[in-house]
Scaffold this motif. Structure first.
Motif, PDB file in Angstrom:
ATOM      1  N   ARG A  55      -5.789   7.306  -2.342  1.00  0.00           N
ATOM      2  CA  ARG A  55      -5.198   7.399  -3.667  1.00  0.00           C
ATOM      3  C   ARG A  55      -3.684   7.543  -3.579  1.00  0.00           C
ATOM      4  O   ARG A  55      -2.955   6.931  -4.333  1.00  0.00           O
ATOM      5  N   GLU A  56      -3.255   8.365  -2.608  1.00  0.00           N
ATOM      6  CA  GLU A  56      -1.821   8.598  -2.479  1.00  0.00           C
ATOM      7  C   GLU A  56      -1.069   7.366  -2.008  1.00  0.00           C
ATOM      8  O   GLU A  56       0.088   7.185  -2.324  1.00  0.00           O
ATOM      9  N   THR A  57      -1.717   6.544  -1.202  1.00  0.00           N
ATOM     10  CA  THR A  57      -0.971   5.476  -0.555  1.00  0.00           C
ATOM     11  C   THR A  57      -0.965   4.181  -1.357  1.00  0.00           C
ATOM     12  O   THR A  57      -0.818   3.120  -0.819  1.00  0.00           O
ATOM     13  N   ASP A  58      -1.157   4.268  -2.673  1.00  0.00           N
ATOM     14  CA  ASP A  58      -0.977   3.082  -3.503  1.00  0.00           C
ATOM     15  C   ASP A  58       0.505   2.815  -3.601  1.00  0.00           C
ATOM     16  O   ASP A  58       1.124   2.952  -4.647  1.00  0.00           O
ATOM     17  N   GLY A  59       1.068   2.420  -2.525  1.00  0.00           N
ATOM     18  CA  GLY A  59       2.505   2.210  -2.526  1.00  0.00           C
ATOM     19  C   GLY A  59       3.214   3.415  -1.952  1.00  0.00           C
ATOM     20  O   GLY A  59       2.808   4.540  -2.146  1.00  0.00           O
ATOM     21  N   ARG A  60       4.270   3.118  -1.247  1.00  0.00           N
ATOM     22  CA  ARG A  60       5.061   4.169  -0.620  1.00  0.00           C
ATOM     23  C   ARG A  60       6.240   4.457  -1.539  1.00  0.00           C
ATOM     24  O   ARG A  60       6.855   3.544  -2.070  1.00  0.00           O
TER      25      ARG A  60
END
Lengths: 255, 341
Positions: free
Chosen positions: B328-333
């Motif tokens: 969920r967190e790594t939907d884009g940096r």
């Protein structure tokens, strides 16, 4: 060395609100023509760039030339707590005494109240503004922007803004679902007054920053500018002649 | 396996944190063999399901990748295709060694020589076609891309690193460098593990080997590095007796290349070295599809590990929760404004 008077506590509240969203110290640069601030938040994701020309104030005097401003550095927590003591009937006066060690906020209403805030040591360097080129420029009704940000925030932690010449779309998704807010350009009814896109562009931004900064926007109109996978520039006016710019780095999809 | 060049190559020790956000092509066979040889009970028995099928490789792949994904590493597994013809002899030798080790393991276990049994068991590790297919399925269920190499996986991993598709390739042996891989990572699959006993015990950390830096320090070209490897011995030829990496470096530095070593030093090299050079210097280039990381599919992972192979459901579920939280967190940096000045 510096003295300014402001009739509108609303304007001052708006400025303090904007600062409080992302800074722990406010570093103003004060000169004979304006009071300005340009800072990044500690994670270097967002930048706040505020310009308050002398015309924003009813009285304004400062001896510093534009090339060598006075550094006025104040702790945000104290500034917020002091500013909460304002009542809407108050008239405000700001000053720095000759010794240059305190920033005085004077609230003149039923009583004459003075708060003196200790000045902090300014940071060694002043932040530069990134040189950005934008493919998309939007002018829109501020409330519509705020609404879109809140709508997407219901289900997502970030917002993707997509624009072509005709439509502007705010979207977001999470494991719980997705939201899409679509706005069309033009027409008297449309909340989007201007929508210029050199190419179809799309970029994703963290919502928490946008939610916070949109609370501090008091003008009717906001200007959005961005390019694909590049920072977003959000601009609004402060008391007609002052300017609030907010620059936010994008979230970039990994390869 | 691979070529012993460790003695002359310089590596920089880093932590997993330093590798956050990096894309790395992993030599799949090399990694699977590591899991098969190390994930064993003290008497050498590997992990097995109810039906006696070995599951050490699945356990290693699962828990290790969850850990690496949590550290924000982006991995691609590269699987070997057909081995070059020259490798046939080595492949046969390895098969014999494994068979001998298996017999020794049985014997040692019967005779109660536990340490010998563990050692022999490790050397007997076999990777079957079924294990390879299951490993691919598990990786895909974890959202990790899998790439099939036409021949040696390390050659393709090196190509990917060269083309900037990945930041580095990961393997325990040094062959990636011979394949012109600009940067390789060692110890990725065993970092954090403790090695040695008592006061000598050390925690294994990842190491980065930079090809150009090493060539510059050694004062040789990559062609010369390949010649050194051939002298020391590669997967495709036994080395020259009595010549280790240091001696080989001296010889190549002094004479320049294998031809001159034969001519001027009069050392007879009974090695098809031109063909071996070609394997390293002119590997088949592969057209690559864009690589895509997907979200993990927890149900599929549970099916492979728990339904089919009797893994402990609670443990797998807990690890999967960590993984989906991370996804969920790594939907884009989140980028930094400093990248745009």
């Amino acid at each position: 060395m510096f003295h300014a008077a402001l009739d509108s506590t609303k304007t001052w509240k708006q400025i303090v609100d904007a600062l409080a969203t992302m800074l722990t110290e406010a570093h103003f640069m004060v000169t004979k023509s304006k009071m300005a601030l340009r800072q990044m938040d500690s994670s270097k994701v967002a930048m706040l760039d505020i310009e308050l020309p002398a015309q924003v104030f009813q009285e304004y005097t400062c001896d510093a030339p534009d090339k060598s401003p006075h550094d006025v550095c104040i702790g945000i927590d104290e500034l917020v707590r002091v500013s909460k003591r304002m009542t809407s009937e108050d008239h405000l006066e700001f000053s720095i005494d000759e010794s240059g060690s305190t920033f005085e906020i004077r609230m003149i209403g039923n009583a004459d109240r003075r708060f003196k805030l200790q000045l902090l040591t300014p940071p060694p360097s002043r932040a530069k503004r990134p040189a950005l080129k934008f493919d998309v420029r939007v002018e829109m009704f501020a409330d519509t922007f705020k609404q879109a940000v809140k709508d997407v925030g219901v289900l997502s932690g970030h917002v993707r803004i997509t624009a072509n010449g005709d439509t502007l779309k705010f979207s977001g998704a999470s494991d719980f679902g997705e939201t899409e807010v679509v706005l069309s350009r033009g027409g008297d009814e449309s909340p989007v007054y201007v929508l210029e896109a050199k190419t179809e562009s799309s970029a994703m931004y963290a919502l928490n920053y946008l939610v916070e900064i949109s609370k501090a926007i008091a003008s009717d109109t906001v200007t959005l500018q961005f390019s694909t996978n590049n920072p977003l520039l959000l601009e609004s006016l402060i008391a007609e002649v002052g300017r609030l710019s907010f620059i936010l780095a994008p979230r970039i999809e990994r390869r | 396996m691979g070529t012993r060049l460790g003695d002359i190559m310089v590596a920089t020790t880093v932590t997993l944190k330093d590798l956050a956000g990096k894309t790395i092509a992993v030599d799949a066979f090399n990694t699977l063999y590591q899991f098969l040889s190390t994930i064993r009970q003290p008497d050498g028995t590997p992990l097995m399901d109810r039906e006696g099928r070995v599951t050490s490789h699945l356990s290693g792949l699962f828990y290790r990748n969850v850990n690496l994904i949590e550290h924000d590493l982006r991995l691609v597994y590269v699987f070997d295709g057909e081995a070059p013809v020259l490798k046939a002899e080595e492949v046969e030798k390895r098969r014999e060694r494994r068979e001998a080790a298996r017999l020794e393991w049985e014997r040692a276990k019967e005779e109660g020589r536990i340490e010998d049994a563990f050692k022999a068991a490790r050397a007997s590790s076999r990777l079957t076609a079924e294990m390879i297919e299951e490993s691919k399925a598990l990786l895909q269920a974890l959202g990790i891309p899998v790439v099939q190499a036409p021949s040696e996986g390390e050659a393709l991993a090196a190509q990917m690193a060269r083309e900037g598709i990945v930041w580095a390739s990961a393997s325990q042996d040094n062959d990636a460098l011979l394949y012109n891989c600009p940067r390789m990572v060692r110890n990725l699959s065993i970092s954090g593990r403790r090695r040695g006993r008592g006061a000598k015990q050390k925690t294994v950390q990842p190491e980065i080997i930079d090809l150009d830096n090493n060539l510059r320090t050694l004062g040789i070209t990559r062609e010369q590095l390949v010649d050194i490897a051939i002298l020391v011995g590669t997967d495709y030829n036994p080395g020259v007796k009595g010549v280790g990496p240091k001696t080989a470096l001296k010889l190549v530095t002094k004479y320049g290349c294998l031809e001159r070593i034969e001519e001027e030093k009069g050392l007879r090299l009974d090695i098809p070295y031109q063909k071996i050079r070609d394997i390293f210097l002119k590997p088949l280039e592969t057209e690559l599809e864009p690589i895509e990381w997907k979200r993990p599919d927890p149900e599929r992972v549970m099916e492979i590990l728990c339904d089919r192979h009797d893994f402990n459901m609670d443990r797998v579920e807990r690890a999967l929760e960590r993984l989906t939280a991370r996804a969920r967190e790594t939907d884009g940096r989140q980028s930094s404004l400093t990248e745009f000045f």
